[in-house]
Structure formats: C-alpha cells, structure tokens
Enzyme design. Structure first.
Site, short mmCIF file in Angstrom:
data_model
loop_
_atom_site.label_atom_id
_atom_site.label_comp_id
_atom_site.label_asym_id
_atom_site.label_seq_id
_atom_site.Cartn_x
_atom_site.Cartn_y
_atom_site.Cartn_z
N ASN A 112 8.32 -4.14 -22.54
CA ASN A 112 7.49 -2.98 -22.88
C ASN A 112 8.02 -2.42 -24.20
O ASN A 112 9.08 -1.80 -24.22
CB ASN A 112 7.58 -1.95 -21.75
CG ASN A 112 6.88 -0.65 -22.10
OD1 ASN A 112 6.13 -0.57 -23.09
ND2 ASN A 112 7.12 0.38 -21.30
N TRP A 113 7.25 -2.64 -25.25
CA TRP A 113 7.73 -2.21 -26.57
C TRP A 113 7.59 -0.71 -26.79
O TRP A 113 8.11 -0.16 -27.75
CB TRP A 113 6.95 -2.93 -27.68
CG TRP A 113 7.12 -4.42 -27.71
CD1 TRP A 113 7.83 -5.20 -26.83
CD2 TRP A 113 6.58 -5.32 -28.68
NE1 TRP A 113 7.74 -6.53 -27.19
CE2 TRP A 113 6.99 -6.62 -28.32
CE3 TRP A 113 5.79 -5.16 -29.82
CZ2 TRP A 113 6.62 -7.75 -29.06
CZ3 TRP A 113 5.42 -6.28 -30.55
CH2 TRP A 113 5.84 -7.56 -30.18
N LYS A 114 6.83 -0.06 -25.90
CA LYS A 114 6.57 1.39 -26.07
C LYS A 114 5.98 1.65 -27.46
O LYS A 114 5.27 0.78 -27.96
CB LYS A 114 7.84 2.19 -25.77
CG LYS A 114 8.47 1.77 -24.43
CD LYS A 114 9.54 2.67 -23.92
CE LYS A 114 10.09 2.14 -22.61
NZ LYS A 114 11.04 3.03 -21.96
N HIS A 139 3.44 4.30 -16.09
CA HIS A 139 4.82 4.35 -16.57
C HIS A 139 5.31 5.79 -16.50
O HIS A 139 4.54 6.73 -16.72
CB HIS A 139 4.90 3.81 -18.00
CG HIS A 139 6.31 3.58 -18.44
ND1 HIS A 139 7.14 4.60 -18.84
CD2 HIS A 139 7.05 2.45 -18.49
CE1 HIS A 139 8.33 4.10 -19.14
NE2 HIS A 139 8.31 2.80 -18.93
N GLU A 186 6.88 7.53 -18.48
CA GLU A 186 6.65 8.31 -19.71
C GLU A 186 5.22 8.84 -19.75
O GLU A 186 4.97 9.91 -20.30
CB GLU A 186 6.99 7.45 -20.94
CG GLU A 186 8.50 7.25 -21.05
CD GLU A 186 8.94 5.95 -21.68
OE1 GLU A 186 8.13 5.27 -22.32
OE2 GLU A 186 10.14 5.61 -21.52
N GLU A 222 11.03 1.44 -11.56
CA GLU A 222 11.82 1.91 -12.70
C GLU A 222 12.37 3.30 -12.38
O GLU A 222 11.66 4.30 -12.54
CB GLU A 222 10.94 2.01 -13.95
CG GLU A 222 10.32 0.70 -14.37
CD GLU A 222 10.01 0.68 -15.87
OE1 GLU A 222 10.51 -0.23 -16.54
OE2 GLU A 222 9.31 1.57 -16.36
N GLY A 246 16.21 3.91 -20.63
CA GLY A 246 16.68 4.27 -21.96
C GLY A 246 17.99 5.03 -21.96
O GLY A 246 18.38 5.61 -22.97
N SER A 302 17.18 0.09 -18.37
CA SER A 302 18.41 -0.36 -19.04
C SER A 302 18.81 -1.78 -18.64
O SER A 302 20.00 -2.06 -18.50
CB SER A 302 19.56 0.63 -18.80
OG SER A 302 19.23 1.89 -19.37
N GLY A 319 12.68 -2.43 -21.76
CA GLY A 319 12.28 -1.59 -22.89
C GLY A 319 13.08 -1.98 -24.13
O GLY A 319 12.78 -2.95 -24.82
N GLY A 320 14.14 -1.23 -24.38
CA GLY A 320 14.94 -1.40 -25.60
C GLY A 320 15.31 -2.84 -25.92
O GLY A 320 15.14 -3.30 -27.06
P1 13P Z 1 14.79 0.53 -21.13
O1 13P Z 1 14.97 -0.93 -20.87
O2 13P Z 1 14.85 0.88 -22.60
O3 13P Z 1 15.66 1.37 -20.28
O4 13P Z 1 13.26 0.88 -20.72
C1 13P Z 1 12.79 0.48 -19.48
C2 13P Z 1 11.35 0.76 -19.43
O5 13P Z 1 10.92 1.90 -19.42
C3 13P Z 1 10.43 -0.38 -19.41
O6 13P Z 1 9.13 0.01 -19.11
#
Ligand code: 13P
Length: 247
Positions: free
Chosen positions: A8-10, A95, A97, A165, A171, A209, A230-231
């Site tokens: 997920n590149w956000k 998600h 967020e 999640e 993050g 993470s 994510g990251g």
């Molecule tokens: P991180 O891997 O950056 O913690 O993000 C996880 C995430 O929200 C994937 O959707």
C-alpha cells in the site's frame, strides 16, 4: 496457499517512482518466488495506468479506495466501475487512515465492498484496533464488530481479503508479536467460519510495520496468509526481501 505480498503506497510516489519501483520488482520476480508468493500493489489511483505498464504479468494492481456511490455528481470520487474499467483487480477498503481521517464507518465500508463485488473487484477490507482499545482489553471486541459490520453477507474467499492492521503498529515501527498475531488471526478465521462456508480459504493479511527483519516470523504464523506493507513497499529491495522471507 501462497502468501500474498501486498504494498500500500498510500499518498507516495510519482510517475517516475512508479516506473522504477515496479520494473525493479518485476525484474526480480522469478519462479522460486512465484512458487510461494503472489504480488499486489496499491499505488495512488492516478498512477494505476503507469503501474500497469511496468508491473509485468505477476504483479496485480489495485486502488486504495472507491466511492460508496455508483456514479454521478460526486466531485473527486472514483467509482468501483471505473477501477474495474482501468483494469485494476482489487480495491483497498476501510484502511484505518480512511476510518480516522475521513470518518469512514463499518457501514460505509460495507456499502463500498458491495459495489466492489458488483463490479467484479476483490475487496481488501482492513480492520484493527487502536492502542487504547488494546490496552483496555477491547481488541477482540473491536475486531469482531468491524468484521461483522464491514464485511457484506455476499463476501466469499474469491471476492474478499481481510487485512488485520492494528492501528498502533502502522508506521510506528512497533509490530504485534507473533503470538498476538496468531491469536487475532485465529479469532478472525473463527468469526469468518460463523458466517462463510469457505472461511478456510479466505486470505487474512497482517499489516503494521512489516519489514524484511520481521517478515519471516510473521508470515510463518498460522492463519497469516500474507502481508499488507506500507513503508517497506516503497523500496524494491525491502518489498522483495519480505517476499523472500516468506516460508
Ligand atoms: P506500515 O507498513 O508503514 O506500518 O503501513 C502498514 C499499512 O498501513 C499498510 O496498509
């Protein structure tokens, strides 16, 4: 069941980054990796077309959200039908967020998921508790409620993927312990079993993470069928190292 390694590149990236990242990942995917992993990325919607040009055959492309409306006067929104029309196969829904910054409720996520199914998309439905909820012993109640209300009755293992999640692990560099993940994923599997006859076939991803250093243990945990990253999905070497760490 192969592990699904999803990125997920956000709200990160550019045309150039989309080209470079996907062509690099694509060039490293070989038979050994494909024997144990499937690949999926969620770039920002604007870069989906560019993603297709560089994703090759083995990386599926999805979009990070869709509208809860079918079509019409909803400025700024993208419909499930449009996502399908552009060739994407998956849509990420609920998600944390989006739940946090856009006040998305379980009911809204459920409406979106039904539209995704109607348009032939696979919905990746995210659930997970906050740190406060976990500290108060509410993690299982919260996840149970989200699962019950966000996942439509018409869900099945073909059209739905669950992503657990824990919000406090996203993050932050904090990862849930393998024991906590095992307990929650088994709980989720059990709850799916109360509603869906094919519950054993649902993919349940862990997100929060996930990194090359912890991916091996997390991906080997019972009922963890992949990762939503994510990251670490923004760097080809890290994304690939996570896949390589899969058992
Ligand atoms: P991180 O891997 O950056 O913690 O993000 C996880 C995430 O929200 C994937 O959707």
């Amino acid at each position: 069941m192969k592990k699904l390694i999803a990125g997920n590149w956000k709200m990160n990236g550019s045309v150039e980054m989309t080209q470079d990242l996907l062509s690099e990942i694509n060039s490293e995917i070989d038979g050994d990796l494909l024997d144990k992993c499937g690949f999926l990325v969620f770039p920002p919607a604007l870069y989906v077309t560019e993603a297709f040009k560089n994703a090759g055959t083995y990386i599926d492309v999805g979009v990070q959200d869709c509208s809860h409306n079918e079509s019409g006067a909803y400025t700024g929104e993208i419909s499930a039908a449009m996502i399908k029309d552009c060739g994407a196969s998956h849509v990420l829904l609920g998600h944390s967020e989006r739940r946090q910054y856009h006040n998305e409720t379980d009911e809204l996520v459920c409406t979106k998921a039904k539209l995704a199914f109607d348009n032939g998309l696979i919905a990746v439905i995210c659930i997970g508790e906050t740190e406060e909820q976990r500290d108060n012993g509410k993690a299982f109640d919260v996840v149970e409620k989200q699962l019950a209300a966000s996942v439509p009755e018409s869900a099945n293992a073909e059209n739905t993927i669950i992503a657990y999640e824990p919000v406090w692990a996203i993050g932050t560099g904090k990862t849930a312990s393998a024991a906590d993940v095992a307990e929650m994923h088994s709980f989720i599997r059990g709850k799916l079993g109360e509603r869906f006859s094919d519950s054993e076939n649902f993919y349940i991803l862990y997100g929060g993470s996930m990194k090359p250093e912890n991916a091996g243990e997390l991906l080997a945990t019972p009922n963890v069928n992949g990762g939503l990253i994510g990251g670490a999905s923004l760097k080809a070497d890290q994304f690939l190292a996570i896949a390589k760490a899969a058992p």
